[in-house]
Motif scaffolding. Structure first.
Motif, short mmCIF file in Angstrom:
data_model
loop_
_atom_site.label_atom_id
_atom_site.label_comp_id
_atom_site.label_asym_id
_atom_site.label_seq_id
_atom_site.Cartn_x
_atom_site.Cartn_y
_atom_site.Cartn_z
N THR A 108 -4.32 -3.93 -2.47
CA THR A 108 -5.41 -2.98 -2.61
C THR A 108 -5.27 -2.17 -3.90
OG1 THR A 108 -4.22 -1.24 -1.44
CG2 THR A 108 -5.54 -2.75 -0.10
N PRO A 109 -6.38 -1.68 -4.42
CA PRO A 109 -6.30 -0.88 -5.65
C PRO A 109 -5.46 0.40 -5.49
CG PRO A 109 -8.56 -1.58 -5.27
CD PRO A 109 -7.77 -1.98 -4.07
N TRP A 144 0.65 -5.91 -9.69
CA TRP A 144 -0.60 -6.55 -9.31
C TRP A 144 -0.39 -7.65 -8.28
CZ3 TRP A 144 -5.28 -4.78 -10.66
CH2 TRP A 144 -5.31 -3.80 -11.66
N ARG A 154 -2.22 1.27 -7.73
CA ARG A 154 -2.13 2.54 -8.46
C ARG A 154 -0.84 3.28 -8.09
NH1 ARG A 154 -6.48 5.08 -6.60
NH2 ARG A 154 -7.80 3.62 -7.71
#
Length: 96
Positions: A37-38, A32, A42
């Motif tokens: 960015t997500p 994190w 991921r």
């Protein structure tokens, strides 16, 4: 029990504890804060999951080889037990 068998058992136990500690350190890796960015988070989580599976497979294989070597009375069984965690940590880090 002879002194050599006790030392080999202690080395294998210490190697197992070291492998568990290094595995937990590898598992706790912080995706994190390293990514913004997500999608990157991921991808980092997926890579970390693959790395943990690789770590478990490599460390388990080396440690079991140490146990089998100890049962056969080989002199290098202690080294295999102690080095299973660090070698697997480095190998999994390089792979993933």
């Amino acid at each position: 029990m002879t002194r050599g068998r006790v030392l080999t058992g202690a080395a294998l136990a210490a190697g197992l504890v070291l492998a568990v500690v290094l595995g937990l350190l590898y598992l706790v890796g912080d995706c994190w804060s390293a990514n913004a960015t997500p999608e990157a988070i991921r991808a980092c989580e997926i890579d970390k999951r693959r790395g943990v599976f690789a770590f478990l497979a490599i460390a388990g294989g080396i440690w079991l080889a140490g146990v089998v070597s100890a049962l056969r009375g080989r002199a290098f069984a202690k080294r295999l037990g102690l080095l299973s965690g660090p070698v697997a940590f480095v190998a999994a880090s390089v792979l993933f």
